[in-house]
Design a protein around this motif. Structure first.
Motif, PDB file in Angstrom:
ATOM      1  N   PHE A   1      -3.685  -1.962  -5.532  1.00 43.51           N
ATOM      2  CA  PHE A   1      -4.638  -1.106  -5.377  1.00 43.51           C
ATOM      3  C   PHE A   1      -4.877  -0.477  -6.909  1.00 43.51           C
ATOM      4  O   PHE A   1      -5.630   0.529  -7.220  1.00 43.51           O
TER       5      PHE A   1
ATOM      6  N   SER B   1       0.809  -1.214  -0.004  1.00 48.59           N
ATOM      7  CA  SER B   1      -0.108   0.000   0.014  1.00 48.59           C
ATOM      8  C   SER B   1       0.883   1.288   0.019  1.00 48.59           C
ATOM      9  O   SER B   1       2.096   1.029   0.205  1.00 48.59           O
ATOM     10  N   ALA B   2       0.168   2.556  -0.132  1.00 48.48           N
ATOM     11  CA  ALA B   2       0.878   3.682  -0.096  1.00 48.48           C
ATOM     12  C   ALA B   2       1.462   3.754   1.680  1.00 48.48           C
ATOM     13  O   ALA B   2       0.730   3.274   2.330  1.00 48.48           O
TER      14      ALA B   2
ATOM     15  N   THR C   1      -2.257   8.233   0.738  1.00 46.95           N
ATOM     16  CA  THR C   1      -3.363   8.276  -0.272  1.00 46.95           C
ATOM     17  C   THR C   1      -4.205   9.268   0.262  1.00 46.95           C
ATOM     18  O   THR C   1      -4.629  10.351  -0.581  1.00 46.95           O
TER      19      THR C   1
ATOM     20  N   GLU D   1       1.507   4.165  -4.053  1.00 46.75           N
ATOM     21  CA  GLU D   1       1.867   2.968  -4.179  1.00 46.75           C
ATOM     22  C   GLU D   1       3.292   2.849  -4.882  1.00 46.75           C
ATOM     23  O   GLU D   1       4.075   1.742  -4.806  1.00 46.75           O
TER      24      GLU D   1
ATOM     25  N   ARG E   1     -10.630   2.524  -2.387  1.00 50.84           N
ATOM     26  CA  ARG E   1      -9.926   2.882  -1.119  1.00 50.84           C
ATOM     27  C   ARG E   1      -9.934   1.232  -0.615  1.00 50.84           C
ATOM     28  O   ARG E   1     -10.816   0.647  -0.261  1.00 50.84           O
ATOM     29  N   GLY E   2      -8.735   0.752   0.070  1.00 53.87           N
ATOM     30  CA  GLY E   2      -8.229  -0.305   0.657  1.00 53.87           C
ATOM     31  C   GLY E   2      -8.227  -1.431  -0.312  1.00 53.87           C
ATOM     32  O   GLY E   2      -8.042  -2.631   0.028  1.00 53.87           O
ATOM     33  N   GLY E   3      -8.152  -1.057  -1.586  1.00 60.68           N
ATOM     34  CA  GLY E   3      -8.066  -2.079  -2.610  1.00 60.68           C
ATOM     35  C   GLY E   3      -6.666  -3.045  -2.673  1.00 60.68           C
ATOM     36  O   GLY E   3      -6.689  -4.065  -3.474  1.00 60.68           O
ATOM     37  N   SER E   4      -5.941  -2.517  -2.056  1.00 61.68           N
ATOM     38  CA  SER E   4      -4.388  -3.425  -1.914  1.00 61.68           C
ATOM     39  C   SER E   4      -4.509  -5.019  -1.675  1.00 61.68           C
ATOM     40  O   SER E   4      -3.887  -5.624  -2.117  1.00 61.68           O
TER      41      SER E   4
END
Ligand code: ASP
Ligand code: MG
Length: 425
Positions: free
Chosen positions: A141, A41-42, A47, A79, A155-158
């Motif tokens: 993500f 993730s970032a 983000t 990311e 959002r939260g897609g990783s």
């Protein structure tokens, strides 16, 4: 060589020190004889900061609505930063590593900017680099559309990137490293004696994630269920723990009814009184809400002795004004007494595959709520869950009462089984 996909969330890579600790852990996994793909993730709140920048520059609260393509170009950079830094940190540990954007890893999505869905993971370059003995890092993500535009998954897609890669590459398992110890029986900030669930099945986890548990992206669990990917949720830093295994079927003991409880606030209820009874009315109401792109959670109808129906629907609080207009429209058209709205509601969801076909679960739940004087304003069920609607003021108490009533704090028979490695097979 077994392949393991490891995903690290924003907090886990939030500082240079943590990035180095993650690099060491990844290298350990590699040296233990595994191929490793890492999804990041970032860093930290990167983000959120990018979103804030776009808000400031555009003067808009939701810049993605007006500038969907550029918003994805912007957000995908978070990311990119963490993947490149992690790759360098791994190289400094003496292992070979290479980072790829979602596009380079050929994570192909549809074209819906900000909420893209993965269509296909080709991953040729990932496989080539793994074959050369490299550790491969993939930006979470994000993906690329068939028109070669950069997309993000929401959002939260990783988590979703990680599970999709694990499925596509045939990984032995997918490890999700996070800032909590695993999936809890309830939010430990609200229920102090909540415990980490050792094992949970995909269907149960999907219910928990969809009903408010923050620990995993619901779509990631969906992909895990569809492709049979075992997902291991583990603490990234601090004391090592067993975490939670999300798997196809768990060795549920017969006497285990519930696995976990979660809740979501910000719900509203609309009651349509004195409506003509029958399916047409429900169809009209839900149809009108759908036309206005309002998602409905619960729907129920009760018929009075005079033959008129009461219709209840629940929606997100932010949609309540629009939903009220929709309902008033239908009341006017079909003839009804009016629309009553109640806001500041929370839904409490009890999840457990063990409740299916078992008598007494409702009685236990409603008994516990009644004993605490908590009024329920609606109910809905699925094969593995029961959701009740309560006033948000009662949310924390309802969670505690139900957690205690179903003895979720107790060291369960399931836990005893899971802790015996031989029993897991
Ligand atoms: N960085 C993205 C977010 O904050 C994706 C993720 O962390 O999973 O939502
Ligand atoms: Mg997350």
């Amino acid at each position: 060589v077994p392949l393991i996909v490891q995903k690290f969330g924003g907090t886990s890579v939030g500082t240079p020190e943590r990035l180095r600790a993650v690099a060491q852990r990844v290298v350990r996994t590699r040296r233990a004889g595994n191929d490793v793909v890492v999804v990041v993730s970032a860093m930290g709140h990167a983000t959120d900061e990018l979103v804030e920048l776009a808000r400031t520059v555009t003067g808009r609260a939701n810049p993605g609505r007006r500038h969907p393509r550029e918003m994805d170009m912007l957000l995908s950079t978070g990311e990119r930063t963490s993947m490149a830094l992690l790759s360098m940190a791994i190289a400094e540990e003496g292992a070979e590593a290479i980072s790829f954007t979602g596009s380079q890893a050929a994570i192909v999505t549809d074209g819906r900017h900000g909420a893209a869905r993965i269509l296909e993971v080709r991953g040729d370059r990932v496989r080539e680099e793994l074959a050369r003995g490299c550790i491969v890092i993939v930006a979470g993500f994000q993906g690329v559309s068939r028109k070669r535009e950069i997309t993000t998954l929401g959002r939260g897609g990783s988590d979703t990137t990680a599970v999709a890669l694990a499925a596509a590459l045939g990984a032995a398992r997918c490890e999700i490293f996070t800032d909590v110890a695993g999936v809890f029986t309830a939010d430990p900030r609200r229920v102090p004696d909540a415990r980490v669930i050792p094992e949970i099945d995909h269907a149960e986890m999907l219910e928990l994630a969809a009903a408010g548990a923050q620990v995993m992206h619901a779509r990631a669990v969906e992909i895990g269920a569809r492709f049979g990917v075992d997902i291991h949720v583990l603490p990234a830093h601090g004391p090592e723990g067993p975490g939670t295994i999300i798997t196809r079927t768990t060795k549920t003991m017969e006497d285990l009814v519930l696995t976990g409880i979660t809740s979501t606030g910000g719900q509203a209820r609309l009651a349509l009184r004195g409506m003509p009874a029958g399916i047409t009315c429900t169809a009209e109401v839900t149809g009108e809400l759908a036309r206005r792109a309002i998602s409905v959670d619960m729907v129920s109808e009760t018929v009075d002795s005079d033959g008129r129906a009461h219709l209840l629907v629940t929606v997100e609080e932010e949609d309540v004004e629009e939903a009220r207009l929709a309902c008033e429209e239908v009341v006017g058209r079909l003839g009804g007494e009016g629309v009553e709205t109640t806001t500041a509601l929370s839904s409490i969801t009890l999840v457990g595959s063990g409740m299916h076909g078992r008598p007494g679960v409702f009685a236990e739940a409603f008994g516990a709520l009644a004993a605490a004087d908590i009024e329920t304003l609606g109910v809905s069920t699925s094969a593995v869950s029961i959701t009740v609607l309560v006033s948000s003021e009662d949310e924390a108490a309802a969670l505690r009462m139900l957690h205690a009533a179903f003895q979720l704090h107790a060291v369960s028979a399931r836990e005893a089984v899971s802790e015996t490695p031989a029993a897991r097979g």
